[in-house]
Design an enzyme around this catalytic site. Sequence first.
Site, PDB file in Angstrom:
ATOM      1  N   ASN A   9       4.422   1.619  -3.539  1.00 46.55           N
ATOM      2  CA  ASN A   9       3.966   1.558  -4.860  1.00 46.55           C
ATOM      3  C   ASN A   9       2.443   1.910  -4.601  1.00 46.55           C
ATOM      4  OD1 ASN A   9       2.720   0.557  -7.104  1.00 46.55           O
ATOM      5  ND2 ASN A   9       2.901  -1.665  -6.410  1.00 46.55           N
ATOM      6  N   TRP A  10       2.168   3.083  -5.124  1.00 52.54           N
ATOM      7  CA  TRP A  10       0.970   3.798  -4.915  1.00 52.54           C
ATOM      8  C   TRP A  10      -0.120   3.035  -5.829  1.00 52.54           C
ATOM      9  CZ3 TRP A  10       1.865   9.783  -5.021  1.00 52.54           C
ATOM     10  CH2 TRP A  10       2.597  10.286  -3.957  1.00 52.54           C
ATOM     11  N   LYS A  11       0.304   2.249  -6.753  1.00 54.81           N
ATOM     12  CA  LYS A  11      -0.612   1.757  -7.700  1.00 54.81           C
ATOM     13  C   LYS A  11      -1.556   2.782  -8.141  1.00 54.81           C
ATOM     14  CE  LYS A  11      -0.282  -2.716  -5.041  1.00 54.81           C
ATOM     15  NZ  LYS A  11      -0.867  -3.970  -4.640  1.00 54.81           N
ATOM     16  N   HIS A  95       5.025  -7.102 -11.479  1.00 59.47           N
ATOM     17  CA  HIS A  95       4.097  -7.191 -10.436  1.00 59.47           C
ATOM     18  C   HIS A  95       3.104  -8.084 -10.691  1.00 59.47           C
ATOM     19  CE1 HIS A  95       1.402  -6.016  -7.381  1.00 59.47           C
ATOM     20  NE2 HIS A  95       2.432  -5.409  -6.803  1.00 59.47           N
ATOM     21  N   GLU A  97      -0.002  -7.926 -10.289  1.00 59.08           N
ATOM     22  CA  GLU A  97      -1.215  -7.421 -10.689  1.00 59.08           C
ATOM     23  C   GLU A  97      -0.948  -7.489 -12.266  1.00 59.08           C
ATOM     24  OE1 GLU A  97      -1.582  -4.153  -7.994  1.00 59.08           O
ATOM     25  OE2 GLU A  97      -2.242  -5.700  -6.528  1.00 59.08           O
ATOM     26  N   GLU A 168       7.089 -11.375  -3.472  1.00 59.74           N
ATOM     27  CA  GLU A 168       5.611 -10.881  -3.084  1.00 59.74           C
ATOM     28  C   GLU A 168       4.747 -12.149  -3.188  1.00 59.74           C
ATOM     29  OE1 GLU A 168       5.323  -6.426  -3.413  1.00 59.74           O
ATOM     30  OE2 GLU A 168       4.591  -7.154  -5.270  1.00 59.74           O
ATOM     31  N   GLY A 174      -2.307  -7.198  -0.627  1.00 64.40           N
ATOM     32  CA  GLY A 174      -3.474  -6.496  -0.316  1.00 64.40           C
ATOM     33  C   GLY A 174      -4.470  -7.388   0.538  1.00 64.40           C
ATOM     34  N   SER A 213       1.297  -6.818   2.323  1.00 67.02           N
ATOM     35  CA  SER A 213       0.859  -6.505   3.407  1.00 67.02           C
ATOM     36  C   SER A 213       1.957  -6.219   4.530  1.00 67.02           C
ATOM     37  CB  SER A 213      -0.280  -7.660   4.081  1.00 67.02           C
ATOM     38  OG  SER A 213      -1.104  -7.823   3.162  1.00 67.02           O
ATOM     39  N   GLY A 234       2.774  -1.647  -0.622  1.00 63.18           N
ATOM     40  CA  GLY A 234       1.437  -1.387  -1.336  1.00 63.18           C
ATOM     41  C   GLY A 234       0.445  -0.221  -0.478  1.00 63.18           C
ATOM     42  N   GLY A 235      -0.395  -0.889   0.051  1.00 56.28           N
ATOM     43  CA  GLY A 235      -1.437  -0.037   0.677  1.00 56.28           C
ATOM     44  C   GLY A 235      -1.062   0.901   1.775  1.00 56.28           C
TER      45      GLY A 235
HETATM   46  P1  PGA Z   1       0.406  -4.373  -0.207  1.00 58.04           P
HETATM   47  O1  PGA Z   1       0.877  -4.582  -1.633  1.00 58.04           O
HETATM   48  O2  PGA Z   1       1.496  -3.972   0.490  1.00 58.04           O
HETATM   49  O3  PGA Z   1      -0.780  -3.474  -0.277  1.00 58.04           O
HETATM   50  O4  PGA Z   1       0.049  -5.905   0.199  1.00 58.04           O
HETATM   51  C1  PGA Z   1       2.487  -4.842  -1.997  1.00 58.04           C
HETATM   52  C2  PGA Z   1       2.497  -4.696  -3.445  1.00 58.04           C
HETATM   53  O5  PGA Z   1       1.410  -5.296  -4.259  1.00 58.04           O
HETATM   54  O6  PGA Z   1       3.522  -4.304  -3.953  1.00 58.04           O
END
Ligand code: PGA
Length: 251
Positions: A9-11, A95, A97, A168, A174, A213, A234-235
Amino acid sequence: MRKPLVAGNWKMNGTRAEGEALISALKSGFGPAVTAQVAICPPYVYLAGVGSMLEGSSVALGAQNVSQRNNGAYTGEISAAMLKDVGCEYVILGHSERRALYGEGDALVAEKVVAASRAGLKPILCVGELLEERESGATEQVVARQLDALLSSEEGLAALQCAVIAYEPVWAIGTGRTATPAQAQQVHAFIRQRIAMKDMALAAKIQILYGGSVKGGNAEELFAQVDIDGGLIGGASLNAEEFLTICRAAK
Ligand code: PGA
């Protein structure tokens, strides 16, 4: 046996050039050591470009959100049919967010999951508790509520047949703070049991990813848990080497 899935997930990150460089590096790094299904979820505007770079590879394309509506006067929205049209196989929905920053509640997320599955997409439904919810012992209650938004209706249950769940914990996204493999496994098993109460066959086959993470260094022990079928990354998905290490860890 459930095939593992690793979704990046590049966001809202990167330029077109950075995305292309990342895909090139990933493509040259994929080899026989990657046996998991892999999906890349770039921002909407890069879907077509990333999709054409991925053509002929086994890597799937996914989006990060979708409208619950089919078409019409909804300025700025993107429909599930459009995502399908541009080559998406997956779409991340619910998600944390989107839930926290854009006010997406369980009912809206459920509508989006149904719209996505009707268009032939595989929804990746994200669930997970906030830190205060975990600390007050409400983790299972929260996750059950998020799942029940789909499990409690016939169309929701039908939509889940082609879906993936991502657990999650919000406090792990993050933050560099990962759930321990045991903590994650406990919730994954709970999710599978909750689904089994409605549909045993679905519970046995549905992929449940862990997200929060995940890195090259902790992926293997997380993915080794019996109810963890890969990860939503994500990251670490923005770094080719790190992402490839995670993909190789999903067996
Ligand atoms: P993260 O994000 O790996 O940066 O913690 C995961 C996600 O939001 O799907």
